[in-house]
Design a protein around this motif. Sequence first.
Motif, PDB file in Angstrom:
ATOM      1  N   LEU A  40       0.828  -1.208   0.000  1.00  8.27           N
ATOM      2  CA  LEU A  40       0.000   0.000   0.000  1.00  8.27           C
ATOM      3  C   LEU A  40       0.866   1.264   0.000  1.00  8.27           C
ATOM      4  O   LEU A  40       0.574   2.246  -0.674  1.00  8.27           O
ATOM      5  N   PHE A  41       1.946   1.220   0.778  1.00  4.00           N
ATOM      6  CA  PHE A  41       2.738   2.431   0.963  1.00  4.00           C
ATOM      7  C   PHE A  41       3.895   2.558  -0.024  1.00  4.00           C
ATOM      8  O   PHE A  41       4.275   3.657  -0.386  1.00  4.00           O
ATOM      9  N   LEU A  42       4.483   1.429  -0.404  1.00  2.00           N
ATOM     10  CA  LEU A  42       5.775   1.519  -1.090  1.00  2.00           C
ATOM     11  C   LEU A  42       5.746   1.193  -2.577  1.00  2.00           C
ATOM     12  O   LEU A  42       6.769   1.279  -3.232  1.00  2.00           O
ATOM     13  N   SER A  43       4.596   0.808  -3.127  1.00  2.00           N
ATOM     14  CA  SER A  43       4.608   0.388  -4.534  1.00  2.00           C
ATOM     15  C   SER A  43       4.455   1.537  -5.511  1.00  2.00           C
ATOM     16  O   SER A  43       4.435   1.321  -6.712  1.00  2.00           O
ATOM     17  N   GLY A  44       4.298   2.732  -5.003  1.00  2.00           N
ATOM     18  CA  GLY A  44       4.118   3.855  -5.921  1.00  2.00           C
ATOM     19  C   GLY A  44       2.656   4.148  -6.222  1.00  2.00           C
ATOM     20  O   GLY A  44       2.351   4.780  -7.222  1.00  2.00           O
ATOM     21  N   PHE A  45       1.759   3.698  -5.363  1.00  2.00           N
ATOM     22  CA  PHE A  45       0.331   4.015  -5.576  1.00  2.00           C
ATOM     23  C   PHE A  45       0.108   5.527  -5.478  1.00  2.00           C
ATOM     24  O   PHE A  45      -0.429   6.146  -6.380  1.00  2.00           O
ATOM     25  N   ALA A  46       0.523   6.113  -4.369  1.00  2.00           N
ATOM     26  CA  ALA A  46       0.359   7.562  -4.219  1.00  2.00           C
ATOM     27  C   ALA A  46       1.695   8.256  -4.006  1.00  2.00           C
ATOM     28  O   ALA A  46       1.879   9.385  -4.409  1.00  2.00           O
ATOM     29  N   PHE A  47       2.620   7.551  -3.375  1.00  2.00           N
ATOM     30  CA  PHE A  47       3.900   8.172  -3.055  1.00  2.00           C
ATOM     31  C   PHE A  47       4.948   7.743  -4.074  1.00  2.00           C
ATOM     32  O   PHE A  47       5.220   6.556  -4.209  1.00  2.00           O
ATOM     33  N   PRO A  48       5.534   8.714  -4.794  1.00  2.00           N
ATOM     34  CA  PRO A  48       6.466   8.347  -5.864  1.00  2.00           C
ATOM     35  C   PRO A  48       7.688   7.581  -5.334  1.00  2.00           C
ATOM     36  O   PRO A  48       8.279   7.975  -4.328  1.00  2.00           O
ATOM     37  N   ILE A  49       8.020   6.507  -6.019  1.00  2.00           N
ATOM     38  CA  ILE A  49       9.156   5.683  -5.600  1.00  2.00           C
ATOM     39  C   ILE A  49      10.470   6.455  -5.739  1.00  2.00           C
ATOM     40  O   ILE A  49      11.373   6.311  -4.922  1.00  2.00           O
ATOM     41  N   GLU A  50      10.546   7.319  -6.774  1.00  2.00           N
ATOM     42  CA  GLU A  50      11.825   7.999  -6.995  1.00  2.00           C
ATOM     43  C   GLU A  50      12.185   8.952  -5.872  1.00  2.00           C
ATOM     44  O   GLU A  50      13.325   9.367  -5.756  1.00  2.00           O
ATOM     45  N   ASN A  51      11.217   9.276  -5.005  1.00  4.99           N
ATOM     46  CA  ASN A  51      11.491  10.131  -3.861  1.00  4.99           C
ATOM     47  C   ASN A  51      12.031   9.372  -2.661  1.00  4.99           C
ATOM     48  O   ASN A  51      12.453   9.974  -1.696  1.00  4.99           O
ATOM     49  N   MET A  52      11.956   8.049  -2.722  1.00  4.19           N
ATOM     50  CA  MET A  52      12.328   7.269  -1.537  1.00  4.19           C
ATOM     51  C   MET A  52      13.843   7.141  -1.457  1.00  4.19           C
ATOM     52  O   MET A  52      14.525   7.213  -2.466  1.00  4.19           O
ATOM     53  N   PRO A  53      14.371   6.928  -0.243  1.00 11.46           N
ATOM     54  CA  PRO A  53      15.804   6.678  -0.127  1.00 11.46           C
ATOM     55  C   PRO A  53      16.168   5.425  -0.921  1.00 11.46           C
ATOM     56  O   PRO A  53      15.342   4.511  -1.044  1.00 11.46           O
ATOM     57  N   VAL A  54      17.403   5.403  -1.431  1.00 10.02           N
ATOM     58  CA  VAL A  54      17.786   4.312  -2.332  1.00 10.02           C
ATOM     59  C   VAL A  54      17.598   2.941  -1.685  1.00 10.02           C
ATOM     60  O   VAL A  54      17.117   2.006  -2.314  1.00 10.02           O
ATOM     61  N   SER A  55      17.926   2.835  -0.380  1.00 11.22           N
ATOM     62  CA  SER A  55      17.823   1.529   0.272  1.00 11.22           C
ATOM     63  C   SER A  55      16.378   1.026   0.236  1.00 11.22           C
ATOM     64  O   SER A  55      16.125  -0.167   0.059  1.00 11.22           O
ATOM     65  N   ILE A  56      15.427   1.941   0.390  1.00  9.66           N
ATOM     66  CA  ILE A  56      14.024   1.516   0.365  1.00  9.66           C
ATOM     67  C   ILE A  56      13.565   1.270  -1.072  1.00  9.66           C
ATOM     68  O   ILE A  56      12.737   0.406  -1.326  1.00  9.66           O
ATOM     69  N   GLN A  57      14.168   1.983  -2.012  1.00 13.06           N
ATOM     70  CA  GLN A  57      13.839   1.700  -3.410  1.00 13.06           C
ATOM     71  C   GLN A  57      14.162   0.244  -3.757  1.00 13.06           C
ATOM     72  O   GLN A  57      13.449  -0.382  -4.522  1.00 13.06           O
ATOM     73  N   TYR A  58      15.254  -0.284  -3.164  1.00  7.15           N
ATOM     74  CA  TYR A  58      15.557  -1.703  -3.415  1.00  7.15           C
ATOM     75  C   TYR A  58      14.452  -2.601  -2.891  1.00  7.15           C
ATOM     76  O   TYR A  58      14.100  -3.598  -3.502  1.00  7.15           O
ATOM     77  N   VAL A  59      13.900  -2.242  -1.726  1.00  8.96           N
ATOM     78  CA  VAL A  59      12.803  -3.039  -1.150  1.00  8.96           C
ATOM     79  C   VAL A  59      11.618  -3.076  -2.116  1.00  8.96           C
ATOM     80  O   VAL A  59      10.970  -4.105  -2.288  1.00  8.96           O
ATOM     81  N   THR A  60      11.369  -1.950  -2.785  1.00  2.95           N
ATOM     82  CA  THR A  60      10.189  -1.894  -3.647  1.00  2.95           C
ATOM     83  C   THR A  60      10.280  -2.870  -4.821  1.00  2.95           C
ATOM     84  O   THR A  60       9.266  -3.260  -5.362  1.00  2.95           O
ATOM     85  N   TYR A  61      11.508  -3.268  -5.181  1.00  7.83           N
ATOM     86  CA  TYR A  61      11.628  -4.230  -6.276  1.00  7.83           C
ATOM     87  C   TYR A  61      11.028  -5.580  -5.898  1.00  7.83           C
ATOM     88  O   TYR A  61      10.738  -6.398  -6.744  1.00  7.83           O
ATOM     89  N   LEU A  62      10.857  -5.819  -4.598  1.00  6.23           N
ATOM     90  CA  LEU A  62      10.303  -7.096  -4.140  1.00  6.23           C
ATOM     91  C   LEU A  62       8.771  -7.090  -4.127  1.00  6.23           C
ATOM     92  O   LEU A  62       8.163  -8.081  -3.775  1.00  6.23           O
ATOM     93  N   LEU A  63       8.180  -5.955  -4.486  1.00  8.20           N
ATOM     94  CA  LEU A  63       6.727  -5.870  -4.411  1.00  8.20           C
ATOM     95  C   LEU A  63       6.125  -5.994  -5.810  1.00  8.20           C
ATOM     96  O   LEU A  63       6.297  -5.098  -6.633  1.00  8.20           O
TER      97      LEU A  63
END
Lengths: 373, 412
Positions: free
Chosen positions: B341-364
């Motif tokens: 809900l929070f990290l897939s880029g539904f409302a909050f842009p992924i490119e704004n996230m810290p790089v370490s969390i951007q890696y987490v998003t690849y698992l979603l």
Amino acid sequence: MSSLLPVIKKEIYQIIRDPRSLGVLLFIPLFLLVMFGYAISLDVKHIRLSALDYDRSAESRSLLQKFTATEYFDWSGYLERSSEIDVLLESGKVQAVVVVPADYSRNLLRGETAKLQVLIDGSNSNLGATAMGYIQRIVQDVSVRIMEKKIGSVVGEGGIDFRPRVWFNPELRSPVYLIPGLISLILVVTAVISTAMSIVREKEHGTMEQLIVAPLHPVQLIIGKTVPYTVLSLVIASMVLIAGSLIFDIRIQGGFMDLFVVTALFLIGCLGLGIFISTIADSQQVAFMIASLITLLPTFILSGFVFPIRNMPVFVQVFTYLFPARYYLLALRGIMLKGAGLEAYLFELAALLLFALLLLGLSALRMKKGGLV
Amino acid sequence: MSSLRFFLQKEFAQLRRDKKMLPIVFIAPIVQLFLLGYAANLDVDKIPMAVIDHDRSVQSRLLVEKFVQSGYFVESHRFERLESIDKPINEGEIVIALVIPPDFQQKMESGGEARLQLIADGADANTATIALNYANVIVSRFSSDLQMERLIFQAAAAAQLGGVQLEAAQSPNSRSGTGERQSFTADERSGAGLSSFQMPVEIEPRVWYNPELKSRNFMVPGILALLLMVMTMLLTSLAIVKEKEQGTLEHLDVTPIRPIELIVGKLVPFAIIGMVDVFLVLFAAWLLFGMVPEGSILLLVLLSAIFLLSTLGLGLLVSTLSHTQQQAMMSALFFVMLPMLFLSGFAFPIENMPVSIQYVTYLLPLRYYFVIIRGIFMKGADLTTLWDEALLLLVFGIAVLGLSIARFRKRI
């Protein structure tokens, strides 16, 4: 009262017996808070920008440098052909493309207007509108500098010194609004979903019938089953609140007692909803589905957590009044950030209370009719 | 293979027996799409703004006018003193306050630095962030417009003295291609100074895919994806652990059914329900919002099937790893649904996230599906651009299903 204790004991025993769930309940919310707190924001920055530079002159390079010098744009490299634009924008690998025509520097030197083409992926409207604004501003800045050179006069950096000041949340950090939102999501999981499932579990296993023939009123049974979850939920909410404000360095402006009162009231409403669902559902599966569908996405989307309620169509705004998270978020934010007292949120408190009473009453009614067996 | 057939028959019979489940599965997504699709909107406009204009000059009025003309702000209050904003901002009646100092015009025209203060209510952080983005752009455009005008004045003066001819063409000043509300590009240069001059550099902006920049076009496909994810997770995450808890799984141990058959047998009915939901929500999106995919519907259905493979697989994996239904519920919510809900880029842009969390998003898997569904709905994208997302989803789905089968075998 004496018959209540064994039920509470049994429920506590069941919670402790499953340390994995307890661990998940206690620590995962904190973990999520920290991760989401750093991750989410609606700021528009790091827009992926490419350029198709037909001119390849010093002028065009210096123009493009102006873009990449800001934090708004991340440089994604030069394109070779215009056919690439389609693919890159379509795949989202690039969100904006500046096309510099072959006569850009020539027109500048001649004093004629040089035209730039800018293509923006507008699919995310928020990002598109802001990106367009940034681009126009940068290009206009470039224009001013060029004019200065041309007429040999300097207007300087002057202009407007723009000082946005954000009250209550000076750096507009997401943890500040995330904490109330996340607490309400977590309470919804622990109070509504978990309660509904734990009561229905007894139905499913047939142990409810045993309990009902025992000298125990159904209401006592429900109280016994929910007390441990209530305490647990309050512990989790406090942990999220305290740890969250320590980790993200947020000063809680209002009184802790006020926060506690609002949270307890919201929690009772959630428990009421959970119990009510358990009187409808026959299996944990159905309880899980109903409880999650009613609470998860609505708490996220309809409560004002992410999407401003002011913007919604009126009929949806009316619906938001049905979800207690709306009142809870408003009151919690106000107390936490603005230092408001409970008296500022009497309407919200009354709504939460009404919600709790209504659902507990409805559940009692359903139980009388044998909704628990 | 025949044991699989019997097992499937049993699963379908069970589904039919659960009278309350089927209506939920088919009606809930439509109701939710209706409410949430209208609610999920980040087009923040008509933001209530208080104005405290200590200058009352031509320039200060012009600036306020720019804010209002943008359509993003309405001047809801006007105060004499800064202290007056305390109450309305506390009560959420205004989101921003624009404070114009007494020397605003004088500073601007003398080439000095005019200080403009903007106060925003950070308790409503989302609206405040968006409002500040807009305000930032409006103010800096205003500022550089004024700089430009001063330059033109100087140039005109120089031209009169030195006889240099300065072209004064009508300024098309960056024509807007972006619809009515998009005022950052509009060229209403009413009031002060010169009304026309030639810009050295001009922009021809084109907004692709969503020319009116409507948030709804972006959010409705997002809600579709969220609903499919939630429905499939709700269906599958309890499916196997339910039998474990009730002890019926042991009955299966003595039958000749193999783990792979069991997982497939559990998967098929849910996959069918999931696909029916895909059609339902696509139909509802057309009916309720008039939204039809720009691209191929067939491709969307196909890729949705691949997406469902990954979420159904994740649900079954949660189910095989859990011991009780409560555990499965917690894991499904905390480890799968909330992060998605929070990290897939539904409302909050992924490119704004810290790089370490951007890696987490690849698992979603939802991350990839958002690109796919928005790409096909808004951009008319096809496999030439979506192949990598599709491939990753497929690999993810096969991997989690394989993992569930492997875990299941070990248990037995």
